[in-house]
Design a protein around this motif. Structure first.
Motif, PDB file in Angstrom:
ATOM      1  N   ARG A 326     -10.262  31.345 -37.140  1.00 52.98           N
ATOM      2  CA  ARG A 326     -11.277  30.528 -37.841  1.00 52.98           C
ATOM      3  C   ARG A 326     -10.918  29.045 -37.760  1.00 52.98           C
ATOM      4  N   ASP A 327      -9.630  28.734 -37.986  1.00 52.18           N
ATOM      5  CA  ASP A 327      -9.171  27.333 -37.943  1.00 52.18           C
ATOM      6  C   ASP A 327      -9.425  26.715 -36.586  1.00 52.18           C
ATOM      7  N   THR A 328      -9.047  27.466 -35.536  1.00 51.67           N
ATOM      8  CA  THR A 328      -9.166  26.915 -34.183  1.00 51.67           C
ATOM      9  C   THR A 328     -10.630  26.676 -33.837  1.00 51.67           C
ATOM     10  N   VAL A 329     -11.472  27.624 -34.250  1.00 50.31           N
ATOM     11  CA  VAL A 329     -12.906  27.463 -33.971  1.00 50.31           C
ATOM     12  C   VAL A 329     -13.417  26.195 -34.660  1.00 50.31           C
ATOM     13  N   GLU A 330     -12.974  26.000 -35.919  1.00 50.59           N
ATOM     14  CA  GLU A 330     -13.415  24.788 -36.638  1.00 50.59           C
ATOM     15  C   GLU A 330     -12.947  23.532 -35.915  1.00 50.59           C
ATOM     16  N   GLN A 331     -11.708  23.627 -35.395  1.00 50.91           N
ATOM     17  CA  GLN A 331     -11.114  22.488 -34.679  1.00 50.91           C
ATOM     18  C   GLN A 331     -11.932  22.130 -33.433  1.00 50.91           C
ATOM     19  N   MET A 332     -12.541  23.147 -32.813  1.00 42.43           N
ATOM     20  CA  MET A 332     -13.275  22.930 -31.566  1.00 42.43           C
ATOM     21  C   MET A 332     -14.776  22.650 -31.819  1.00 42.43           C
ATOM     22  N   ARG A 333     -15.148  22.752 -33.094  1.00 47.57           N
ATOM     23  CA  ARG A 333     -16.592  22.676 -33.388  1.00 47.57           C
ATOM     24  C   ARG A 333     -17.233  21.372 -32.918  1.00 47.57           C
ATOM     25  N   LEU A 334     -16.496  20.267 -33.129  1.00 50.93           N
ATOM     26  CA  LEU A 334     -17.046  18.954 -32.743  1.00 50.93           C
ATOM     27  C   LEU A 334     -17.396  18.918 -31.263  1.00 50.93           C
ATOM     28  N   LEU A 335     -16.448  19.465 -30.479  1.00 56.04           N
ATOM     29  CA  LEU A 335     -16.636  19.486 -29.025  1.00 56.04           C
ATOM     30  C   LEU A 335     -17.905  20.267 -28.651  1.00 56.04           C
ATOM     31  N   ALA A 336     -18.101  21.403 -29.368  1.00 55.62           N
ATOM     32  CA  ALA A 336     -19.270  22.243 -29.092  1.00 55.62           C
ATOM     33  C   ALA A 336     -20.543  21.512 -29.519  1.00 55.62           C
ATOM     34  N   ALA A 371     -14.884  27.735 -22.104  1.00 55.07           N
ATOM     35  CA  ALA A 371     -16.209  28.304 -22.372  1.00 55.07           C
ATOM     36  C   ALA A 371     -17.204  27.178 -22.669  1.00 55.07           C
ATOM     37  N   ILE A 372     -16.774  26.208 -23.467  1.00 60.03           N
ATOM     38  CA  ILE A 372     -17.685  25.094 -23.802  1.00 60.03           C
ATOM     39  C   ILE A 372     -18.002  24.291 -22.542  1.00 60.03           C
ATOM     40  N   LYS A 373     -16.941  24.072 -21.702  1.00 57.61           N
ATOM     41  CA  LYS A 373     -17.150  23.285 -20.474  1.00 57.61           C
ATOM     42  C   LYS A 373     -18.124  23.977 -19.526  1.00 57.61           C
ATOM     43  N   CYS A 374     -18.044  25.305 -19.489  1.00 60.57           N
ATOM     44  CA  CYS A 374     -18.831  26.033 -18.494  1.00 60.57           C
ATOM     45  C   CYS A 374     -20.167  26.517 -19.035  1.00 60.57           C
ATOM     46  N   THR A 375     -20.544  26.101 -20.255  1.00 55.65           N
ATOM     47  CA  THR A 375     -21.825  26.547 -20.826  1.00 55.65           C
ATOM     48  C   THR A 375     -22.762  25.336 -20.976  1.00 55.65           C
ATOM     49  N   THR A 399     -22.388  32.061 -22.933  1.00 55.18           N
ATOM     50  CA  THR A 399     -23.647  32.340 -22.215  1.00 55.18           C
ATOM     51  C   THR A 399     -23.793  31.329 -21.078  1.00 55.18           C
ATOM     52  N   GLY A 400     -22.661  31.018 -20.448  1.00 53.17           N
ATOM     53  CA  GLY A 400     -22.637  29.944 -19.450  1.00 53.17           C
ATOM     54  C   GLY A 400     -22.940  30.379 -18.034  1.00 53.17           C
ATOM     55  N   GLN A 401     -22.378  29.603 -17.099  1.00 53.79           N
ATOM     56  CA  GLN A 401     -22.734  29.788 -15.689  1.00 53.79           C
ATOM     57  C   GLN A 401     -22.145  31.051 -15.056  1.00 53.79           C
ATOM     58  N   GLY A 402     -21.105  31.604 -15.669  1.00 55.98           N
ATOM     59  CA  GLY A 402     -20.478  32.803 -15.096  1.00 55.98           C
ATOM     60  C   GLY A 402     -19.562  32.462 -13.928  1.00 55.98           C
ATOM     61  N   ILE A 403     -18.853  33.483 -13.446  1.00 57.48           N
ATOM     62  CA  ILE A 403     -17.892  33.268 -12.352  1.00 57.48           C
ATOM     63  C   ILE A 403     -18.312  34.164 -11.182  1.00 57.48           C
ATOM     64  N   PRO A 404     -18.414  33.635  -9.967  1.00 58.47           N
ATOM     65  CA  PRO A 404     -18.789  34.491  -8.829  1.00 58.47           C
ATOM     66  C   PRO A 404     -17.773  35.626  -8.660  1.00 58.47           C
ATOM     67  N   SER A 426     -14.920  17.561 -14.759  1.00 60.14           N
ATOM     68  CA  SER A 426     -14.750  17.866 -16.177  1.00 60.14           C
ATOM     69  C   SER A 426     -13.265  17.819 -16.587  1.00 60.14           C
ATOM     70  N   GLY A 427     -12.415  17.408 -15.657  1.00 58.08           N
ATOM     71  CA  GLY A 427     -11.020  17.173 -16.030  1.00 58.08           C
ATOM     72  C   GLY A 427     -10.119  18.365 -15.838  1.00 58.08           C
ATOM     73  N   GLY A 428     -10.611  19.398 -15.188  1.00 60.34           N
ATOM     74  CA  GLY A 428      -9.795  20.610 -15.034  1.00 60.34           C
ATOM     75  C   GLY A 428      -8.768  20.489 -13.921  1.00 60.34           C
ATOM     76  N   SER A 429      -7.581  21.065 -14.184  1.00 61.28           N
ATOM     77  CA  SER A 429      -6.530  21.023 -13.165  1.00 61.28           C
ATOM     78  C   SER A 429      -6.346  22.392 -12.512  1.00 61.28           C
ATOM     79  N   GLY A 430      -6.964  23.391 -13.104  1.00 58.95           N
ATOM     80  CA  GLY A 430      -6.805  24.744 -12.560  1.00 58.95           C
ATOM     81  C   GLY A 430      -5.507  25.398 -13.022  1.00 58.95           C
ATOM     82  N   LEU A 431      -4.892  24.855 -14.094  1.00 59.84           N
ATOM     83  CA  LEU A 431      -3.629  25.426 -14.581  1.00 59.84           C
ATOM     84  C   LEU A 431      -3.799  26.155 -15.917  1.00 59.84           C
ATOM     85  N   GLY A 432      -4.920  25.868 -16.595  1.00 62.29           N
ATOM     86  CA  GLY A 432      -5.122  26.396 -17.950  1.00 62.29           C
ATOM     87  C   GLY A 432      -5.041  27.916 -18.026  1.00 62.29           C
TER      88      GLY A 432
END
Ligand code: ADP
Length: 472
Positions: A326-336, A371-375, A399-404, A426-432
């Motif tokens: 719940r905490d983490t979701v709240e932390q990410m809410r602004l971004l969403a 998920a937020i980046k890809c939706t 409910t985003g773009q999905g992965i081939p 979007s700033g991704g390094s491919g390490l996450g």
């Protein structure tokens, strides 16, 4: 049973060789015995023929033919001994022919008459209905009475019966011996190859993270011991190389950190000046963004190198995973909200787990951030926490773009990005996800992904509720 295993193949070879040897041995014994029995029977018949010649025929002049016939009949009693005896004169007329044996096995009248010239030798007499006879013929010249042919025969089927008995014994004993030999051979092979099985399962459990472990060395002084010693030396070399690579990554990231911090500070100070031309300001802002991105990549590389070298240890403790979600979701809410994405969390009121809360938060942030980046705007991201037996499941569904489909197997590889250009933007390094996967595994858990192109993606993290032993 694995038909390609050494155990199976050696047993088959061994069984085939054994069968071949037994067949050659059995065949040799059979043929040898047949020859021996025939030679022995022939010797006996020859002995009797000579006995007739020397004992009675030689003195026929003195005793007369009738006496000789009576003597032979009385002393050799062919009816009782199942013998065939015939004396034929030089002109082909028969002086004496034994009566049929008591059991009527053969009829002496069926034996074809002897024809001069007479020759010494053994022959087999076959005719339908009666048993076969082995007949020895011996010409004997009697002083004053010319030449006689003495024929002494005996049923051949005694020899045949003995040989049949032997063949039957072989037919019963050889398969039994084969079964016994194959069974014991298979078990022996299993015992002999067990150290190899042990080495195989130990080798399978060795990964880049426990390269300090070694394979069992059986101490038998044989090839297996040599194999495990050689493999251990190879693992040692691998461990050294891995350590060097991890050390290099750690050193390089560390060395990059300070200049990047300085660069960032200087850029921020410069950007605070009001007199900057708008074009220069834009360039400097872009440089600051790139510096941030680089710093993030360096941080991720440092975490990976610590994970690789086993330096990153989890801090195990019992805590409420539901609250952490719940905490983490709240932390990410602004971004969403910035992207107008709906972000929900479904979790039970409490779910105590033994894990490292800061690392689990990192896993959640990585997944929710992706998920937020890809939706696209208007979509939704849902975090769901459930429990089943001794496992906790965290699902992050978007409910985003999905992965081939062809990208799914590589999604957890280092530096892998589905869409290079967009990801870079979007700033991704491919390490996450590589870090996320290693953190899940460090918890004794796993991460799975399910995705439909254009519809959305679901990542599912599974962790054991009670933690794993290494955490104590
Ligand atoms: P990055 O730091 O570039 O996001 P990750 O390792 O986190 O790298 O992800 C690897 C790739 O997986 C990314 O390029 C991204 O396109 C893809 N990906 C990750 N999560 C999602 C998601 N929820 N939906 C679609 N694609 C995703």
């Amino acid at each position: 049973m694995n038909v390609h295993s050494i155990r199976f193949r050696l047993t088959v070879w061994y069984a085939a060789l054994l069968a071949l040897m037994l067949i050659i041995f059995g065949g040799g014994v059979y043929v040898g015995l047949a020859r021996y029995l025939k030679a022995k029977a022939s010797d006996q018949l020859a002995f009797q023929a000579r006995q007739i010649a020397e004992t009675w025929l030689q003195r026929m002049n003195e005793t007369g033919e009738e006496y000789v016939v009576d003597e032979i009949d009385e002393h050799l009693s062919p009816r009782a001994t199942h013998r065939f005896i015939r004396l034929t004169r030089a002109d082909g007329s028969v002086l004496y022919q034994s009566d049929p044996p008591r059991d009527g096995r053969f009829d002496p009248a069926n034996v074809p008459p002897a024809r001069p010239p007479y020759r010494e030798g053994i022959r087999e007499q076959h005719w339908p209905g009666d048993v076969d006879l082995l007949i020895y013929a011996l010409p004997a010249s009697v002083p004053g009475a010319g030449t006689f042919l003495i024929e002494v025969g005996a049923p051949y089927n005694q020899i045949e019966r003995t040989l049949q008995g032997l063949a039957f014994t072989f037919a019963v004993i050889l398969p039994l011996a084969m079964i016994l030999a194959i069974g014991s051979g298979y078990l022996l092979m299993k015992r002999a190859l067990r150290p190899i099985d042990d080495i195989t399962s130990a080798a399978e459990s060795i990964t880049s993270r426990n390269l300090s472990e070694r394979l069992p060395v059986p101490g038998t002084g044989d090839e297996v011991e040599r194999l495990s010693r050689t493999l251990n030396r190879m693992i040692e070399r691998l461990e050294r190389s891995f350590r060097q690579i991890a050390q290099f990554t750690a050193d390089a990231s560390h060395e990059l950190r300070t200049p990047l911090t300085i660069l960032r500070g200087e850029l921020e100070v410069t950007l605070r000046q009001n007199a900057l031309a708008p074009a220069t300001r834009e360039i400097l802002e872009s440089m600051l963004e790139e510096t941030d991105r680089l710093s993030e990549t360096v941080e991720k590389l440092m975490i990976l190198s610590r994970l690789d070298s086993g330096q990153l240890k989890l801090e195990w403790q019992w805590f409420d995973l539901a609250e952490l979600c719940r905490d983490t979701v709240e932390q990410m809410r602004l971004l969403a909200e910035d992207k107008e994405i709906e972000l929900d969390c479904f979790a039970p009121p409490r779910l105590e787990v033994k894990a490292d809360p800061s690392r689990l938060r990192q896993i959640l942030i990585n997944l929710i951030d992706n998920a937020i980046k890809c939706t696209p705007s208007g979509g939704s991201v849902r975090v769901r926490l459930t429990q089943q037996a001794d496992r906790a499941f965290i699902e992050v569904t978007d409910t985003g773009q999905g992965i081939p489909a062809d990208a799914v197997p590589h999604i957890f590889d280092r530096f892998y990005r589905v869409d290079e250009a967009r990801s870079r933007e979007s700033g991704g390094s491919g390490l996450g996800l590589a870090i996320t996967k290693m953190l899940c595994e460090l918890h004794g858990g796993r991460i799975d992904v399910e995705s439909r192109l254009g519809e959305g993606t679901r990542f599912r993290v599974t962790i054991p509720i009670g933690g794993i032993h290494q955490g104590g």
